[in-house]
Design an enzyme around this catalytic site. Structure first.
Site, PDB file in Angstrom:
ATOM      1  N   HIS A   1     -17.043 -38.206 -41.141  1.00 28.84           N
ATOM      2  CA  HIS A   1     -16.943 -38.469 -42.590  1.00 28.84           C
ATOM      3  C   HIS A   1     -16.421 -37.229 -43.292  1.00 28.84           C
ATOM      4  O   HIS A   1     -17.208 -36.505 -43.895  1.00 28.84           O
ATOM      5  CB  HIS A   1     -18.311 -38.856 -43.147  1.00 28.84           C
TER       6      HIS A   1
ATOM      7  N   ILE B   1     -16.818 -34.594 -46.151  1.00 25.88           N
ATOM      8  CA  ILE B   1     -17.453 -34.917 -47.431  1.00 25.88           C
ATOM      9  C   ILE B   1     -18.834 -35.486 -47.129  1.00 25.88           C
ATOM     10  O   ILE B   1     -18.971 -36.377 -46.285  1.00 25.88           O
ATOM     11  CB  ILE B   1     -16.623 -35.961 -48.214  1.00 25.88           C
TER      12      ILE B   1
ATOM     13  N   VAL C   1     -24.643 -41.828 -49.665  1.00 27.32           N
ATOM     14  CA  VAL C   1     -25.977 -42.324 -49.327  1.00 27.32           C
ATOM     15  C   VAL C   1     -26.896 -41.206 -48.872  1.00 27.32           C
ATOM     16  O   VAL C   1     -28.108 -41.264 -49.101  1.00 27.32           O
ATOM     17  CB  VAL C   1     -25.931 -43.452 -48.273  1.00 27.32           C
TER      18      VAL C   1
ATOM     19  N   GLU D   1     -30.440 -40.088 -50.417  1.00 30.36           N
ATOM     20  CA  GLU D   1     -31.581 -39.884 -49.508  1.00 30.36           C
ATOM     21  C   GLU D   1     -32.196 -38.498 -49.708  1.00 30.36           C
ATOM     22  O   GLU D   1     -33.422 -38.353 -49.700  1.00 30.36           O
ATOM     23  CB  GLU D   1     -31.138 -40.058 -48.054  1.00 30.36           C
TER      24      GLU D   1
END
Length: 154
Positions: free
Chosen positions: A54, A60, A64, A68
């Site tokens: 990612h 980045i 989510v 979290e």
């Protein structure tokens, strides 16, 4: 509750919430004001596993995981205020609302998360929080979320 901690280092965090690498997403919690508010700190580093995919060549932090990290900060705040160290408290998302992302979070950033309790009280299971995550004062994410605190029975 007057002797409840006002800050939590990584050792205390791990005594309050069950999360461990690679899913422990808060490094310390400061300015804990009972179960009302706190500020979490997450040092974002390239060696975190989500950056492998990612995204390759442009790491980045997934949105989510930012949410979290805010939720973990809230759990540490409540757990510290209620003396939940070594009590095996679990926390479950029930809702995430009004979530907006405003800035990318990348390796090298220090994510600061300001959390406030919107609804919840000692002994209650359902809590609602409002959180804002910033990097160098710039808003990265804001959200409200509801969580169930699975507090162990005495």
């Amino acid at each position: 509750m007057t002797d409840a901690p006002t800050r939590a280092d990584i050792a205390l965090i791990q005594r309050i919430i069950p999360h461990r690498y690679p899913f422990l997403l808060v490094d310390r919690v400061e300015d804990i004001e009972g179960y009302h508010s706190a500020r979490g700190i997450k040092n974002v580093t390239m060696n975190e596993p989500h950056f492998q995919g990612h995204f390759p060549g442009k790491p980045i932090m997934p949105g989510v995981t930012i949410v979290e990290a805010m939720a973990q900060t809230a759990a540490v705040m409540v757990g510290a205020a209620l003396g939940m160290e070594d009590k095996n408290m679990l926390v479950y998302f029930m809702a995430i609302e009004s979530c907006k992302f405003r800035r990318m979070v990348v390796p090298g950033d220090v994510l600061e998360m300001q959390l406030t309790t919107v609804r919840g009280k000692p002994g209650g299971k359902v809590w609602k929080f409002s959180g804002r995550a910033t990097v160098e004062g710039e808003l990265a994410c804001e959200a409200e979320f509801t969580a169930m605190m699975d507090l162990p029975r005495e």
